[in-house]
Structures are given as structure tokens and as C-alpha cells.
Design an enzyme around this catalytic site. Sequence first.
Site, PDB file in Angstrom:
ATOM      1  N   GLY A  16       9.932   3.181  -6.792  1.00 50.18           N
ATOM      2  CA  GLY A  16       9.307   4.142  -7.697  1.00 50.18           C
ATOM      3  C   GLY A  16       9.161   3.662  -9.133  1.00 50.18           C
ATOM      4  O   GLY A  16       9.081   4.472 -10.057  1.00 50.18           O
ATOM      5  N   SER A  17       9.084   2.346  -9.321  1.00 52.24           N
ATOM      6  CA  SER A  17       8.897   1.870 -10.704  1.00 52.24           C
ATOM      7  C   SER A  17       7.527   2.304 -11.246  1.00 52.24           C
ATOM      8  O   SER A  17       7.381   2.536 -12.447  1.00 52.24           O
ATOM      9  CB  SER A  17       9.081   0.350 -10.808  1.00 52.24           C
ATOM     10  OG  SER A  17       8.022  -0.338 -10.208  1.00 52.24           O
ATOM     11  N   ASN A  18       6.543   2.434 -10.363  1.00 49.98           N
ATOM     12  CA  ASN A  18       5.241   2.931 -10.829  1.00 49.98           C
ATOM     13  C   ASN A  18       5.286   4.422 -11.141  1.00 49.98           C
ATOM     14  O   ASN A  18       4.647   4.870 -12.091  1.00 49.98           O
ATOM     15  CB  ASN A  18       4.148   2.601  -9.813  1.00 49.98           C
ATOM     16  CG  ASN A  18       3.684   1.167  -9.938  1.00 49.98           C
ATOM     17  OD1 ASN A  18       2.948   0.812 -10.857  1.00 49.98           O
ATOM     18  ND2 ASN A  18       4.163   0.309  -9.043  1.00 49.98           N
ATOM     19  N   MET A  94       3.841   3.925   1.656  1.00 52.80           N
ATOM     20  CA  MET A  94       3.503   2.945   2.679  1.00 52.80           C
ATOM     21  C   MET A  94       2.968   3.557   3.975  1.00 52.80           C
ATOM     22  O   MET A  94       3.328   3.130   5.073  1.00 52.80           O
ATOM     23  CB  MET A  94       4.730   2.064   2.954  1.00 52.80           C
ATOM     24  CG  MET A  94       5.142   1.242   1.743  1.00 52.80           C
ATOM     25  SD  MET A  94       3.764   0.242   1.116  1.00 52.80           S
ATOM     26  CE  MET A  94       4.595  -0.792  -0.074  1.00 52.80           C
ATOM     27  N   ARG A  95       2.110   4.552   3.832  1.00 49.77           N
ATOM     28  CA  ARG A  95       1.476   5.175   4.994  1.00 49.77           C
ATOM     29  C   ARG A  95       0.000   5.402   4.728  1.00 49.77           C
ATOM     30  O   ARG A  95      -0.372   5.667   3.585  1.00 49.77           O
ATOM     31  CB  ARG A  95       2.081   6.563   5.262  1.00 49.77           C
ATOM     32  CG  ARG A  95       3.403   6.472   5.837  1.00 49.77           C
ATOM     33  CD  ARG A  95       4.066   7.786   6.113  1.00 49.77           C
ATOM     34  NE  ARG A  95       5.346   7.400   6.630  1.00 49.77           N
ATOM     35  CZ  ARG A  95       5.574   7.108   7.900  1.00 49.77           C
ATOM     36  NH1 ARG A  95       4.636   7.256   8.805  1.00 49.77           N
ATOM     37  NH2 ARG A  95       6.753   6.693   8.266  1.00 49.77           N
ATOM     38  N   LEU A  96      -0.780   5.340   5.800  1.00 51.70           N
ATOM     39  CA  LEU A  96      -2.192   5.670   5.656  1.00 51.70           C
ATOM     40  C   LEU A  96      -2.336   7.177   5.496  1.00 51.70           C
ATOM     41  O   LEU A  96      -1.638   7.953   6.148  1.00 51.70           O
ATOM     42  CB  LEU A  96      -2.969   5.224   6.897  1.00 51.70           C
ATOM     43  CG  LEU A  96      -3.395   3.758   6.950  1.00 51.70           C
ATOM     44  CD1 LEU A  96      -4.128   3.492   8.268  1.00 51.70           C
ATOM     45  CD2 LEU A  96      -4.294   3.404   5.771  1.00 51.70           C
ATOM     46  N   ILE A  97      -3.249   7.571   4.624  1.00 57.67           N
ATOM     47  CA  ILE A  97      -3.549   8.992   4.436  1.00 57.67           C
ATOM     48  C   ILE A  97      -4.538   9.419   5.531  1.00 57.67           C
ATOM     49  O   ILE A  97      -5.509   8.721   5.806  1.00 57.67           O
ATOM     50  CB  ILE A  97      -4.155   9.223   3.033  1.00 57.67           C
ATOM     51  CG1 ILE A  97      -3.160   8.800   1.932  1.00 57.67           C
ATOM     52  CG2 ILE A  97      -4.586  10.669   2.850  1.00 57.67           C
ATOM     53  CD1 ILE A  97      -1.913   9.630   1.819  1.00 57.67           C
ATOM     54  N   ASN A 111      -4.908   4.860  -5.290  1.00 64.25           N
ATOM     55  CA  ASN A 111      -3.807   3.998  -4.849  1.00 64.25           C
ATOM     56  C   ASN A 111      -3.757   2.767  -5.743  1.00 64.25           C
ATOM     57  O   ASN A 111      -4.768   2.348  -6.307  1.00 64.25           O
ATOM     58  CB  ASN A 111      -4.048   3.564  -3.398  1.00 64.25           C
ATOM     59  CG  ASN A 111      -2.934   2.687  -2.848  1.00 64.25           C
ATOM     60  OD1 ASN A 111      -1.748   2.954  -3.080  1.00 64.25           O
ATOM     61  ND2 ASN A 111      -3.293   1.626  -2.141  1.00 64.25           N
ATOM     62  N   HIS A 113      -2.575  -1.281  -5.473  1.00 62.37           N
ATOM     63  CA  HIS A 113      -2.295  -2.291  -4.444  1.00 62.37           C
ATOM     64  C   HIS A 113      -2.082  -3.648  -5.110  1.00 62.37           C
ATOM     65  O   HIS A 113      -2.856  -4.036  -5.988  1.00 62.37           O
ATOM     66  CB  HIS A 113      -3.469  -2.346  -3.457  1.00 62.37           C
ATOM     67  CG  HIS A 113      -3.232  -3.303  -2.337  1.00 62.37           C
ATOM     68  ND1 HIS A 113      -2.411  -3.004  -1.272  1.00 62.37           N
ATOM     69  CD2 HIS A 113      -3.670  -4.573  -2.140  1.00 62.37           C
ATOM     70  CE1 HIS A 113      -2.366  -4.055  -0.459  1.00 62.37           C
ATOM     71  NE2 HIS A 113      -3.119  -5.007  -0.963  1.00 62.37           N
TER      72      HIS A 113
HETATM   73  C1  GAR Z   1       3.856  -1.747  -5.855  1.00 57.75           C
HETATM   74  O1  GAR Z   1       3.815  -3.122  -6.154  1.00 57.75           O
HETATM   75  C2  GAR Z   1       2.567  -1.299  -5.211  1.00 57.75           C
HETATM   76  O2  GAR Z   1       1.444  -2.011  -5.672  1.00 57.75           O
HETATM   77  C3  GAR Z   1       2.840  -1.609  -3.760  1.00 57.75           C
HETATM   78  O3  GAR Z   1       4.173  -1.233  -3.572  1.00 57.75           O
HETATM   79  C4  GAR Z   1       4.899  -1.453  -4.773  1.00 57.75           C
HETATM   80  C5  GAR Z   1       5.723  -0.228  -5.083  1.00 57.75           C
HETATM   81  O4  GAR Z   1       6.595  -0.474  -6.156  1.00 57.75           O
HETATM   82  N1  GAR Z   1       1.954  -0.892  -2.907  1.00 57.75           N
HETATM   83  C6  GAR Z   1       1.498  -1.360  -1.746  1.00 57.75           C
HETATM   84  O5  GAR Z   1       1.810  -2.452  -1.307  1.00 57.75           O
HETATM   85  C7  GAR Z   1       0.554  -0.428  -1.019  1.00 57.75           C
HETATM   86  N2  GAR Z   1      -0.079  -1.102   0.075  1.00 57.75           N
HETATM   87  P1  GAR Z   1       7.366   0.731  -6.851  1.00 57.75           P
HETATM   88  O6  GAR Z   1       8.009   1.565  -5.727  1.00 57.75           O
HETATM   89  O7  GAR Z   1       8.398   0.081  -7.707  1.00 57.75           O
HETATM   90  O8  GAR Z   1       6.363   1.540  -7.624  1.00 57.75           O
END
Ligand code: GAR
Length: 191
Positions: A16-18, A94-97, A111, A113
Amino acid sequence: MNHKLTRIAVFASGNGSNFQAIADAVQAGELQAEVALVVTDKPQAVVVERAKKAGVESFSFIPSEFDSKQLYEQMIKEKLEELEVEWVVLAGYMRLIGPVLLEAFENRIVNIHPSVLPAFPGKDAIGQTMAAGAENAGVTVHFVDAGMDTGKIISQESFPVAGRDRAAVEQKIHEIEHQLYPATLQQLFSR
Ligand code: GAR
């Protein structure tokens, strides 16, 4: 009802850093939004702790406890509607909507990526980038459609891989993400 701030739900499955970067940007007044809810398919994920600290409600579910994606998405949809959520922001979800949420939030699901799409969609995009010996790594923010990382691209940033090992590439990607996602959302919401 008219909300001054765009009401969003952040979906996440892990660290969840984003989510944190988005919550911090909201707090700093750089992103005019209210994070109404965190949704997670991993009740033990770090993002749940982060939400608590940020004073954001979280909604956890265990997909295997449902007979279908349709059923758990219906439950999520009801929760989102109850909280008057306007946009769904996927941040390491990490799931398809599926069709239930895609129809309810048409053109309002985004999203992030960790690759320069259309290159390296799907799982472990950074690993794919490194294994392919790609010249550039990067980050893409895009609208979500029924495909795997196939929706319309909104913003993108890339950098050369040369001289970086996987850990350094990952670090750089996170740095970019934490700037790019809040800034892109702000642009979208002020359209
Ligand atoms: C992020 O790097 C995001 O781009 C990636 O998961 C990480 C989550 O980091 N997303 C995917 O790979 C989606 N296919 P976070 O939990 O620290 O935000």
C-alpha cells in the site's frame, strides 16, 4: 449530492505504498479528493494498517469465500455506492476487475502498472522487464477495461535500466509511482 472533493476508493492487495502516497497528497492539499474507502482482498495486508493510521475506513473480503467474482463485486459495489464513491483507484490490487464493477464505474476505474505498457502486462512486470533485457523500465497509469492492463493509457514515465539491478529498478519505479499517480489523479479529477 454535490461533493466538493472527488470521492475515491483505493483497492490494494499488499504494502500500500501507493495508497500512502495518495493519502499524503490529499493531506498536503495536492490532490483534491477524499479517500472514502480502502478495499482489499487480503485482510492481513499492510495497507489495512496504513488505512487505519490515515483514518480511512477499510473493507476487506476473502475472494475464496464467495462462489463467484460477480458475488463479491456486487458486495463491493453496494459498499461503494453507500459511500458515494465516484472513482475506483487500483493501487497494487492483484485481481482482474469484472463486469459488475466495470459497468457501475464505466471510465472511472484507473490502475497503475510497473511497466511501459503495452510492454509487459500482467504479473511481475519488473521481472519481465529485466528478463527481457529491455532498454527502459517505467510506470503507466491507465483506464481499466476487461483485459489485463489493456485500457487507454493516461500517463507514463520511463527511465533507462542500464546500470541498475532489480532492487534499484524497483526503487526507481516506486519513486516515480508515488509522484505520478497522485499527479495524474489530480489532472483527471480537475478535467
Ligand atoms: C506497484 O508497483 C504497482 O505498480 C504494482 O504493484 C505495486 C504495489 O505496490 N501493480 C501491479 O503490478 C498491477 N499489475 P504498493 O502496494 O506498495 O502500492
